[in-house]
Motif scaffolding. Structure first.
Motif, mmCIF file in Angstrom:
data_model
loop_
_atom_site.group_PDB
_atom_site.id
_atom_site.type_symbol
_atom_site.label_atom_id
_atom_site.label_comp_id
_atom_site.label_asym_id
_atom_site.label_seq_id
_atom_site.Cartn_x
_atom_site.Cartn_y
_atom_site.Cartn_z
ATOM 1 N N VAL A 85 -3.120 -6.491 -0.815
ATOM 2 C CA VAL A 85 -4.420 -7.474 -0.274
ATOM 3 C C VAL A 85 -3.917 -7.868 1.400
ATOM 4 N N GLN A 86 -2.716 -8.109 1.489
ATOM 5 C CA GLN A 86 -2.215 -8.604 3.081
ATOM 6 C C GLN A 86 -0.961 -7.901 3.054
ATOM 7 N N VAL A 87 -1.014 -6.672 3.522
ATOM 8 C CA VAL A 87 0.232 -5.887 3.998
ATOM 9 C C VAL A 87 0.360 -5.883 5.595
ATOM 10 N N PRO A 88 1.248 -6.213 6.104
ATOM 11 C CA PRO A 88 1.563 -6.294 7.533
ATOM 12 C C PRO A 88 1.556 -5.049 8.002
ATOM 13 N N VAL A 89 1.076 -4.700 9.072
ATOM 14 C CA VAL A 89 1.067 -3.179 9.939
ATOM 15 C C VAL A 89 2.433 -3.344 10.920
ATOM 16 N N ARG A 90 3.422 -2.520 10.817
ATOM 17 C CA ARG A 90 4.303 -2.433 11.516
ATOM 18 C C ARG A 90 4.306 -1.173 12.554
ATOM 19 N N TRP A 91 4.557 -1.451 13.882
ATOM 20 C CA TRP A 91 4.719 -0.135 14.744
ATOM 21 C C TRP A 91 5.988 0.017 15.067
ATOM 22 N N PRO A 92 6.658 1.431 15.032
ATOM 23 C CA PRO A 92 8.020 1.804 15.457
ATOM 24 C C PRO A 92 8.599 1.281 16.720
ATOM 25 N N ARG A 93 7.846 1.151 17.773
ATOM 26 C CA ARG A 93 8.413 0.662 19.198
ATOM 27 C C ARG A 93 7.814 -0.568 19.588
ATOM 28 N N GLY A 94 6.719 -0.891 19.057
ATOM 29 C CA GLY A 94 6.243 -2.222 19.518
ATOM 30 C C GLY A 94 5.559 -2.996 18.400
ATOM 31 N N GLN A 95 4.906 -3.934 18.789
ATOM 32 C CA GLN A 95 4.115 -4.969 17.941
ATOM 33 C C GLN A 95 2.524 -5.175 18.691
ATOM 34 N N ILE A 96 1.723 -5.651 17.854
ATOM 35 C CA ILE A 96 0.477 -6.243 18.629
ATOM 36 C C ILE A 96 0.988 -7.216 19.494
ATOM 37 N N ALA A 97 1.606 -7.987 19.024
ATOM 38 C CA ALA A 97 2.053 -9.290 19.855
ATOM 39 C C ALA A 97 2.279 -9.204 21.212
ATOM 40 N N ASP A 98 2.793 -7.851 21.528
ATOM 41 C CA ASP A 98 3.304 -7.615 22.813
ATOM 42 C C ASP A 98 2.125 -7.438 23.976
ATOM 43 N N GLY B 54 -0.181 -12.498 17.739
ATOM 44 C CA GLY B 54 -1.119 -11.617 16.663
ATOM 45 C C GLY B 54 -0.234 -10.790 15.923
ATOM 46 N N GLU B 55 -0.885 -10.647 14.695
ATOM 47 C CA GLU B 55 -0.369 -9.769 13.618
ATOM 48 C C GLU B 55 -1.476 -8.839 12.970
ATOM 49 N N VAL B 56 -1.331 -7.769 12.704
ATOM 50 C CA VAL B 56 -2.366 -7.001 12.140
ATOM 51 C C VAL B 56 -1.951 -6.660 10.633
ATOM 52 N N VAL B 57 -2.874 -7.281 9.746
ATOM 53 C CA VAL B 57 -2.658 -6.932 8.298
ATOM 54 C C VAL B 57 -3.875 -6.312 7.610
ATOM 55 N N VAL B 58 -3.460 -5.364 6.719
ATOM 56 C CA VAL B 58 -4.368 -4.490 5.889
ATOM 57 C C VAL B 58 -4.546 -4.800 4.393
ATOM 58 N N ASN B 59 -6.036 -4.707 4.025
ATOM 59 C CA ASN B 59 -6.274 -4.859 2.551
ATOM 60 C C ASN B 59 -6.638 -3.450 2.222
ATOM 61 N N ALA B 60 -5.820 -2.910 1.416
ATOM 62 C CA ALA B 60 -6.056 -1.573 1.056
ATOM 63 C C ALA B 60 -5.482 -1.028 -0.495
ATOM 64 N N ASP B 61 -5.932 0.039 -0.972
ATOM 65 C CA ASP B 61 -5.315 0.092 -2.327
ATOM 66 C C ASP B 61 -5.332 1.700 -2.450
ATOM 67 N N ARG B 62 -4.303 2.339 -3.503
ATOM 68 C CA ARG B 62 -4.179 3.532 -3.756
ATOM 69 C C ARG B 62 -3.392 4.183 -2.562
ATOM 70 N N LEU B 63 -2.505 3.468 -1.920
ATOM 71 C CA LEU B 63 -1.768 4.048 -0.859
ATOM 72 C C LEU B 63 -0.200 4.652 -1.389
ATOM 73 N N SER B 64 0.132 5.698 -0.873
ATOM 74 C CA SER B 64 1.358 6.032 -1.325
ATOM 75 C C SER B 64 2.024 6.991 -0.058
ATOM 76 N N PRO B 65 3.252 7.666 -0.217
ATOM 77 C CA PRO B 65 3.690 8.463 1.115
ATOM 78 C C PRO B 65 2.602 9.727 0.918
ATOM 79 N N ASN B 66 1.931 9.926 -0.052
ATOM 80 C CA ASN B 66 1.038 11.113 0.209
ATOM 81 C C ASN B 66 -0.730 10.523 0.404
ATOM 82 N N ALA B 67 -0.627 9.359 0.644
ATOM 83 C CA ALA B 67 -2.034 8.580 0.929
ATOM 84 C C ALA B 67 -1.787 7.594 2.028
ATOM 85 N N THR B 68 -1.867 7.755 3.358
ATOM 86 C CA THR B 68 -1.409 6.810 4.104
ATOM 87 C C THR B 68 -2.585 6.503 5.063
ATOM 88 N N LEU B 69 -2.656 5.281 5.630
ATOM 89 C CA LEU B 69 -3.333 4.698 6.838
ATOM 90 C C LEU B 69 -2.285 4.814 7.877
#
Length: 535
Positions: free
Chosen positions: A492-505, A449-464
């Motif tokens: 519209v299809q930005v992969p979500v990455r975790w630093p120590r693990g992934q959702i596939a785990d 599995g993979e988590v993907v986000v569809n979002a706009d107006r993101l930046s280092p000062n506006a994060t999910l």
């Protein structure tokens, strides 16, 4: 052209931790059917969490929902009615379907000439309303190929599809494509609205099933003897009631046909007579349809009035099956005793169980009708045509001029709506003070599995910031807290990455996602959707 507008509902939930949802979790694509989604769409086989889905996102804190209207294409209508002497010289009516196969968009619609419209006006039948075909490489530029199948005015050089028997004619059709059907002659399925035999002169219609191997040659099938094609009360797939169909989809192995009914064929739950509301019939084999129906949707605040005089749900609802959720478009009928004062824009519906539908925001206009003098003035209709094209969502629609002027220059044609991919609505912080967050229903994690986000107006000062929790909302250490994923890039299809693990785990587990809106510019964030893909 109508530009994007925003319709806002304020939502504020003060608690950051709420007891776990007691129902079953959402698994990846539980209702998916190859008939309802294009195989070209990557998201078709994913679990989609839309910003406006308050079942999939039951818990929110300090967030508001904004619905976004699509843009009307500047070349509308992208499919115009035909020239004098052609089958669709009066209307190319999008009471039909668009299906994308590989690189070709295929459209089936209703062609109406002047003779046909007179038969309707004279309340005799739907004679002359013909099933027609067009195709396109891009969904914008359409051609009407000469199929050579049906004689019209002494020639077969036209775009009419073959219906057997030829007297099966009606005002709407809707089509599913199921390429995996073991019977190649049934891989295309159509429900066609027709007038039935014992009905009074005009108005009482039912729907009948047809099958095709190629989408060009169609054969009627009814529950009665195959040689008996008369649609009567003794040989009707649907019950002997007046119903006007619109949407067709398959959900958990069952086919559903949505449409509008009014009293005496339907009533409010307490037995009160009513005008147009949405019902649906179902079938397990596409031929035999249950006579027991569902009361699928009624507009909020509806008050019983004579037909066409009040707020009704008209021609509901064309359906986009997104696997775990259904989206629908329907007519927001605004009635009046004075015909010229009636209007019908389009509204948005959603369903999580395939049976009951609701509006994300009550009476919100998703597509406004055109102004007087425009091709889509006063009233809109919706066929079943939805597609993802790159980073955009395409939706096709039609027009129904309610002006009662008889000005044929405003009649017919198919228009195109475009918007950001899945950009129907977005969540953003309501108040400046943090925190702002939402928590999803439990999700079943697929293998790889993979988590993907569809979002706009993101930046280092506006994060999910995305955390994974167990079903009781206890954070999973490898995917939460200091190990949360941070999404800083719009798309519209930005992969979500975790630093120590992934959702596939954690494949096979039921988990929740908690999404935080963070940073000094968090008010700018627009969250549209999140996808749990099975790669």
């Amino acid at each position: 052209m109508a530009h994007s507008e925003e319709l806002t509902r304020r939502e504020f939930v003060g608690s950051s931790l709420i007891p776990a949802f007691a129902g079953a979790g959402i698994s990846a694509a539980p209702g998916a059917s190859p008939a309802a989604e294009s195989p070209s769409s990557k998201m078709a086989q994913s679990t989609t969490i839309f910003s406006f889905d308050d079942v999939s996102i039951p818990y929110k804190q300090n967030l508001k929902l904004t619905l976004h209207q699509p843009h009307k294409h500047p070349n509308n209508p992208v499919l115009a009615r035909g020239k004098e002497g052609e089958p669709d010289s009066y209307r190319a009516q999008f009471y039909g379907s668009i299906i994308r196969e590989n690189d070709t968009f295929r459209m089936w619609y209703i062609a109406i000439d002047h003779e046909a419209i007179q038969s309707v006006a004279n309340r005799t039948a739907y004679k002359g309303c013909m099933a027609a075909y067009a195709e396109s490489d891009d969904g914008i530029h359409w051609v009407k190929p000469e199929l050579g199948l049906v004689e019209y005015r002494g020639s077969k050089q036209n775009n009419l599809v073959l219906i057997d028997p030829p007297d099966v004619t009606g005002l709407t059709l809707v089509i599913l494509h199921e390429p995996d059907d073991p019977d190649p002659d049934r891989r295309y399925k159509m429900m066609h609205q027709i007038r039935w035999e014992e009905a009074p002169a005009y108005g009482w219609t039912t729907s009948v099933p047809l099958f095709s191997a190629d989408g060009f040659r169609w054969t009627l099938h009814t529950p009665g003897p195959p040689e008996n094609y008369a649609i009567s009360t003794h040989n009707m797939p649907l019950p002997p009631e007046h119903t006007e169909q619109m949407g067709l989809y398959r959900w958990d192995g069952t086919y559903y046909l949505t449409g509008q009914q009014l009293s005496p064929w339907v009533h409010l739950p307490d037995g009160t007579p009513c005008g147009r509301v949405m019902t649906s019939f179902h079938s397990h084999d596409f031929v035999n349809w249950s006579h027991a129906k569902s009361f699928a949707y009624m507009r909020d605040g509806y008050v019983s009035k004579p037909q066409a005089h009040g707020k009704e749900s008209h021609s509901p609802a064309s359906i986009w099956n997104r696997g775990n959720v259904l989206l629908g478009l329907h007519g927001l009928w605004e009635g009046s005793e004075n015909v010229a004062d009636r209007r019908m824009p389009l509204g948005l519906l959603i369903s999580n169980d395939g049976i009951k539908f609701r509006e994300p925001i009550i009476d919100a206009v998703f597509v406004p009708a055109g102004e007087d003098g425009e091709w889509d003035q006063r009233g809109l209709i919706t066929g079943q045509g939805f597609e993802q094209v790159g980073d955009e969502t395409y939706i096709w629609y039609g027009t129904w001029d309610l002006s009662a002027t008889g000005d044929t220059d405003t009649y017919g044609g198919v228009g195109l709506l475009t918007m950001r991919r899945d950009g129907f609505g977005s969540l953003s912080p309501l108040l400046a003070e943090p925190p702002s967050q939402f928590v999803t229903l439990p999700l079943s994690v697929p293998a790889n599995g993979e988590v993907v986000v569809n979002a706009d107006r993101l930046s280092p000062n506006a994060t999910l910031r995305v955390e994974i929790l167990d079903e009781r909302e206890v954070p999973l250490p490898a995917l939460a807290g200091e190990n949360s994923a941070s999404v800083e890039t719009s798309g519209v299809q930005v992969p979500v990455r975790w630093p120590r693990g992934q959702i596939a785990d954690i494949a096979g587990r039921n988990v929740r996602a908690r999404v935080h809106f963070e940073g000094p510019q968090r008010d700018n964030i627009r969250f549209y959707a999140m996808y749990l893909n099975a790669n």
